[in-house]
Enzyme design. Structure first.
Site, PDB file in Angstrom:
ATOM      1  N   CYS A 108       0.813  -1.221   0.000  1.00 21.74           N
ATOM      2  CA  CYS A 108       0.000   0.000   0.000  1.00 21.74           C
ATOM      3  C   CYS A 108       0.847   1.272   0.000  1.00 21.74           C
ATOM      4  CB  CYS A 108      -0.876   0.056   1.255  1.00 21.74           C
ATOM      5  SG  CYS A 108      -2.008  -1.325   1.470  1.00 21.74           S
ATOM      6  N   CYS A 135      -3.064   4.853   2.700  1.00 20.08           N
ATOM      7  CA  CYS A 135      -4.155   3.889   2.541  1.00 20.08           C
ATOM      8  C   CYS A 135      -5.072   3.905   3.761  1.00 20.08           C
ATOM      9  CB  CYS A 135      -3.603   2.474   2.330  1.00 20.08           C
ATOM     10  SG  CYS A 135      -4.890   1.269   1.934  1.00 20.08           S
ATOM     11  N   CYS A 175      -2.559  -3.028  -3.483  1.00 19.43           N
ATOM     12  CA  CYS A 175      -3.836  -2.862  -2.792  1.00 19.43           C
ATOM     13  C   CYS A 175      -4.900  -2.359  -3.757  1.00 19.43           C
ATOM     14  CB  CYS A 175      -3.648  -1.865  -1.646  1.00 19.43           C
ATOM     15  SG  CYS A 175      -5.178  -1.355  -0.847  1.00 19.43           S
ATOM     16  N   CYS A 180      -6.004   1.578  -2.382  1.00 19.39           N
ATOM     17  CA  CYS A 180      -5.177   2.782  -2.568  1.00 19.39           C
ATOM     18  C   CYS A 180      -4.383   2.781  -3.874  1.00 19.39           C
ATOM     19  CB  CYS A 180      -4.240   2.971  -1.379  1.00 19.39           C
ATOM     20  SG  CYS A 180      -2.894   1.754  -1.266  1.00 19.39           S
TER      21      CYS A 180
END
Length: 200
Positions: free
Chosen positions: A44, A48, A75, A78
């Site tokens: 991430c 995030c 992810c 994000c």
């Protein structure tokens, strides 16, 4: 807080400053580092909005390519690479987690947190990709393992239920019959009879 800070400072993977950026979803650190979570296989941006992981499970990377090279997946929430994670890859993260943790209590909300998405979105995409719901997939993993234990062990129904993540024995028997068509006891008897025939 001091104990946590000391623990983080002692970790070779993450500094206290980086941890604070992750906990606070600090977008000013985006582009300075990316973080991956070993237990989920996802990486991430610091900003995030997903639930903060445990610091001991975090690995820091200088850029997204390093994280990808280390076999982490971006992810879905994000989008750390700037690209959207394909649905199939996202669901692969979830199914892999279920395969490894089906003996534990699992919920749609918990799986959504692990996958960095919403429960509604996860349920919809999971069913689209897998043709079954997350709950049905969890049940399938548990019943498949129950079948193996019924054939290869003499464990009681209660013990097998506990081993596969269903502590309620009557629910285990009911679910097994619904999925397989016969009770666990009948399944064991049938397969033991098959083995006896093969041994003759």
């Amino acid at each position: 807080m001091n104990d946590t800070a000391t623990h983080i400072t002692d970790s070779p993977h993450i500094t206290t400053e980086q941890w604070q950026a992750i906990v606070n979803n600090d977008s000013s650190y985006d582009g300075q580092f990316w973080y991956a979570v070993r237990t989920t296989g996802i990486f991430c941006r610091p900003s995030c909005k997903s639930k903060a992981p445990r610091p001991q499970n975090v690995t820091i990377f200088a850029d997204p390519d390093q994280a990808l090279h280390a076999q982490y997946r971006p992810c879905k929430r994000c989008k750390p690479t700037g690209e959207r994670l394909p649905d199939q890859e996202w669901i692969a993260v979830i199914t892999q987690y279920i395969d490894q943790h089906y003996t534990e209590p699992l919920t749609l909300h918990g799986l959504a947190e692990i996958g960095h998405g919403s429960p509604y979105h996860l349920h919809r995409i999971f069913k689209k990709v897998m043709n079954i719901t997350p709950v049905e997939y969890i049940q399938r993993c548990r019943i498949d393992q129950a079948c193996q234990e019924l054939i290869t062990t003499n464990h009681s129904m209660t013990a097998i239920g506990l081993n596969i993540g269903i502590p309620n024995t009557s629910y285990f028997v009911t679910l097994f019959k619904k999925k397989i068509g016969i009770t666990p006891a009948q399944y064991r008897k049938q397969h033991h009879a098959d083995q006896s025939v093969k041994g003759e």
